[in-house]
Motif scaffolding. Sequence first.
Motif, PDB file in Angstrom:
ATOM      1  N   THR A  19      48.317  39.284  38.480  1.00 27.20           N
ATOM      2  CA  THR A  19      48.274  37.876  38.087  1.00 27.20           C
ATOM      3  C   THR A  19      47.091  37.173  38.750  1.00 27.20           C
ATOM      4  O   THR A  19      46.353  36.423  38.098  1.00 27.20           O
ATOM      5  N   VAL A  20      46.915  37.417  40.053  1.00 26.61           N
ATOM      6  CA  VAL A  20      45.799  36.810  40.774  1.00 26.61           C
ATOM      7  C   VAL A  20      44.478  37.290  40.197  1.00 26.61           C
ATOM      8  O   VAL A  20      43.573  36.493  39.937  1.00 26.61           O
ATOM      9  N   GLN A  21      44.346  38.582  39.980  1.00 24.58           N
ATOM     10  CA  GLN A  21      43.100  39.130  39.464  1.00 24.58           C
ATOM     11  C   GLN A  21      42.770  38.546  38.094  1.00 24.58           C
ATOM     12  O   GLN A  21      41.612  38.216  37.816  1.00 24.58           O
ATOM     13  N   ARG A  23      43.652  35.639  37.052  1.00 21.03           N
ATOM     14  CA  ARG A  23      43.301  34.231  37.247  1.00 21.03           C
ATOM     15  C   ARG A  23      41.892  34.065  37.781  1.00 21.03           C
ATOM     16  O   ARG A  23      41.163  33.177  37.366  1.00 21.03           O
ATOM     17  N   PHE A  29      38.633  38.198  45.513  1.00 12.51           N
ATOM     18  CA  PHE A  29      40.066  38.268  45.789  1.00 12.51           C
ATOM     19  C   PHE A  29      40.322  37.840  47.236  1.00 12.51           C
ATOM     20  O   PHE A  29      41.264  37.097  47.523  1.00 12.51           O
ATOM     21  N   TYR A  32      40.230  34.106  47.621  1.00 12.84           N
ATOM     22  CA  TYR A  32      41.438  33.503  47.050  1.00 12.84           C
ATOM     23  C   TYR A  32      42.602  33.626  48.036  1.00 12.84           C
ATOM     24  O   TYR A  32      43.322  32.658  48.299  1.00 12.84           O
TER      25      TYR A  32
END
Length: 87
Positions: A19-21, A23, A29, A32
């Motif tokens: 999900t983070v990647q 976004r 990373f 973030y």
Amino acid sequence: MANGTKKFSVTIPEDLAETVQARIGRASFSAYVSEALARQVEQDNLRDLIASAEAEHGPVDRAEVDAKRAILRGEAESTGYSRPPAA
């Protein structure tokens, strides 16, 4: 915070990492995660401050907090201190 960096190895749920990647795309990373950790430290510090204030002055009155929020949102008028108009 310090200017240097330190490398850590952490394990996070795969779906969260994906999900983070998705976004952040090609962004960092690590940056973030660092920003998220900094926000968490700020929240922890605020909790500590609140706990200290409550230990000294007693628990926060929820009704007073809700009333102040209404004032800040423009949903109610303040009956307390108001700032003089700016010159």
